[in-house]
Write a protein that holds these residues in place. Structure first.
Motif, PDB file in Angstrom:
ATOM      1  N   TRP A 140      -5.874 -33.303 -32.163  1.00 26.04           N
ATOM      2  CA  TRP A 140      -6.779 -34.248 -31.577  1.00 26.04           C
ATOM      3  C   TRP A 140      -6.075 -34.703 -30.147  1.00 26.04           C
ATOM      4  O   TRP A 140      -6.827 -35.055 -29.201  1.00 26.04           O
ATOM      5  CB  TRP A 140      -6.480 -35.360 -32.330  1.00 26.04           C
ATOM      6  CG  TRP A 140      -7.674 -36.550 -32.492  1.00 26.04           C
ATOM      7  CD1 TRP A 140      -7.443 -37.521 -31.830  1.00 26.04           C
ATOM      8  CD2 TRP A 140      -8.835 -36.145 -33.096  1.00 26.04           C
ATOM      9  NE1 TRP A 140      -9.055 -38.173 -32.095  1.00 26.04           N
ATOM     10  CE2 TRP A 140      -9.853 -37.501 -32.659  1.00 26.04           C
ATOM     11  CE3 TRP A 140      -9.493 -35.447 -33.827  1.00 26.04           C
ATOM     12  CZ2 TRP A 140     -10.793 -37.733 -33.379  1.00 26.04           C
ATOM     13  CZ3 TRP A 140     -10.533 -35.498 -34.527  1.00 26.04           C
ATOM     14  CH2 TRP A 140     -11.403 -36.651 -34.109  1.00 26.04           C
TER      15      TRP A 140
ATOM     16  N   LEU B 278      -7.781 -32.143 -27.636  1.00 26.31           N
ATOM     17  CA  LEU B 278      -9.047 -32.590 -27.238  1.00 26.31           C
ATOM     18  C   LEU B 278      -8.890 -33.657 -26.446  1.00 26.31           C
ATOM     19  O   LEU B 278      -9.853 -33.735 -25.469  1.00 26.31           O
ATOM     20  CB  LEU B 278      -9.708 -32.994 -28.512  1.00 26.31           C
ATOM     21  CG  LEU B 278     -11.083 -33.703 -28.517  1.00 26.31           C
ATOM     22  CD1 LEU B 278     -11.981 -32.689 -27.755  1.00 26.31           C
ATOM     23  CD2 LEU B 278     -11.497 -34.455 -29.822  1.00 26.31           C
TER      24      LEU B 278
ATOM     25  N   THR C  96     -13.199 -40.901 -29.190  1.00 31.76           N
ATOM     26  CA  THR C  96     -12.009 -40.421 -29.921  1.00 31.76           C
ATOM     27  C   THR C  96     -10.697 -40.640 -29.969  1.00 31.76           C
ATOM     28  O   THR C  96      -9.842 -40.512 -30.988  1.00 31.76           O
ATOM     29  CB  THR C  96     -11.868 -38.663 -29.264  1.00 31.76           C
ATOM     30  OG1 THR C  96     -11.822 -38.705 -27.862  1.00 31.76           O
ATOM     31  CG2 THR C  96     -13.168 -37.913 -29.433  1.00 31.76           C
TER      32      THR C  96
END
Length: 450
Positions: free
Chosen positions: A315, A318, A368
């Motif tokens: 994560w 990303l 996100t």
């Protein structure tokens, strides 16, 4: 104007080279290393003053000129932008000082009055005298007198070389002086361009110090084994790149660099969409739970993924990637970044894959990082509100993108060719266009009369 009406076989050449942006990035990173290691540099050179990292607000401002100077030098000596016809300059032109003096006086009257009006706007706007804007007002106040003095030789020199010295500033000056005919549309363009510089320039300067200090003082070594800490530092660095080079774009709007503002967006919808994303008009995307606040009772990605180390690394990677795309979308502009303006057409870098890489990556980052549908209150109302309001924010950016396209499509045939080529060939833009066409209701074709 439909992109289908102007089919394009080849991607048009970019008005901004990739080299100028990468040069600015390299200069920025080198200067950051100098600032981080200033204690060692000062010790080695036996310099006076504090031997500590240069993380203060004035070091952040100095970084603008280091980065901007590097990009300007690349633009002139490598790209040779000063020789382009789009500058409106003929370096062989030998207009005498006496011939251009009256033109220059009129232009200076227009410029100085514009700056006085901007100063009055800053004085009236209460938000400029509180919080982070105080630093911007200090910097702009200190720059006022040097700017006033330096404008005189600059305008006198440039008016001798301009093919048409009666530019937008001149027309505003002519309006004020009432001696010669002036063009209303040129005056409007002048006002829009300086309104953009005044509003966004102050905002960009105001957010310089915080991110700069965070990066200069960051302990990268201590964060290497912590995905949250390392990701946060890298994201801060990438946002710093965006802010620093973006601010350079608002300052270095000089004709000899071919970086001048050709026009500001004339569409009211474009201004509304853009201003909705910035204080003082809305603070929802700035961390406060106001009209568009989508972070009520959210804890963020690090909290929800804390029990899954591998997923934390993925994560974090990303989000660093999305922020890197966002920063790339800014420094790819080189000296020409600014909101609501047409300053030439950019077709390389991330703009080769989508027409709006910054908006796309920024909104994906918000989704996100915030995870608005996960709330610590476990209240369905918070989940729904946060998700819907972040969706509204993303919708505003879509609206903003469309208004910018409308402006550029009306200004430049090259952008129309770029717009058409992207719709047919760019992987992200083509995919989003197909998805949009499927979601839009089909209009039945008219039946032929029998």
């Amino acid at each position: 104007m439909s992109s289908a009406s102007t089919p394009a076989k080849h991607l048009p050449a970019s008005d901004v080279s990739a080299g100028v942006g990468w040069t600015g990035l390299a200069a920025l990173l080198v200067w950051l290393m100098v600032c981080r290691n200033w204690a060692l540099v000062a010790d080695h050179l036996a310099l006076p003053g504090p031997h500590a990292p240069m993380s203060g607000p004035y070091a952040a401002v100095a970084t603008l000129f280091v980065t901007g100077t590097a990009m300007a030098l690349w633009s002139i000596f490598v790209d040779k932008v000063h020789l382009r016809p789009s500058t409106g300059i003929d370096w062989k032109l030998g207009r005498s000082s006496a011939e251009s003096l009256d033109l220059s006086i009129t232009k200076l009257a227009g410029l100085w009055t514009t700056w006085a009006l901007i100063g009055a706007f800053y004085c009236i706007g209460r938000w400029y005298w509180d919080g982070q804007y105080l630093f911007a007002m200090e910097i702009l106040g200190s720059a006022a007198l040097p700017l006033f003095l330096l404008s005189i030789p600059y305008v006198l020199w440039l008016d001798r070389k301009l093919i048409e010295p009666r530019d937008q500033a001149w027309h505003f000056g002519a309006l004020l002086m009432g001696r010669e005919a002036w063009d209303a549309e040129a005056v409007k363009k002048h006002g829009r361009a300086w309104a953009i510089k005044a509003f966004f320039g102050a905002f960009m300067i105001s957010i310089l110090p915080g991110g700069f200090a965070q990066v200069v003082e960051a302990d990268f070594a201590a964060s290497l084994h912590d995905p949250v800490a390392l990701g946060s530092i890298l994201i801060a660095l990438l946002f710093l790149i965006d802010v620093q080079i973006g601010t350079v774009g608002y300052i270095f709007t000089f004709r000899p660099l071919d970086a001048h503002i050709r026009s500001g967006n004339p569409l009211l919808a474009g201004w509304v969409a853009a201003l909705m994303c910035y204080p003082p008009f809305v603070w929802g995307t700035m961390g406060r739970a106001d009209v568009l606040g989508y972070e009520v009772n959210t804890a963020g990605w690090a909290y929800w993924l804390s029990g899954y180390p591998a997923l934390l690394w993925v994560w974090a990677g990303l989000m660093v990637f999305l922020t890197a795309v966002y920063a790339w979308a800014t420094f790819a502009f080189g000296l020409r970044f600014s909101n609501l303006t047409y300053r030439g057409v950019l077709t390389n870098g991330p703009y080769r894959f989508t027409r709006h890489p910054a908006y796309l990556s920024k909104n994906l980052f918000w989704w996100t990082s915030t995870l608005p549908f996960l709330v610590t209150s476990h209240a369905l109302t918070d989940m729904v509100r946060n998700t819907v309001l972040l969706g509204v924010v993303s919708g505003i950016y879509y609206w903003r993108a469309r208004t910018e396209e409308a402006h550029l499509l009306a200004e430049d045939a090259k952008y129309r060719a770029y717009h058409a080529w992207m719709a047919q060939n760019a992987p992200i833009t083509r995919g989003l266009s197909k998805l949009g066409s499927r979601l839009r209701p089909r209009v039945p074709e008219p039946q032929a009369a029998e």
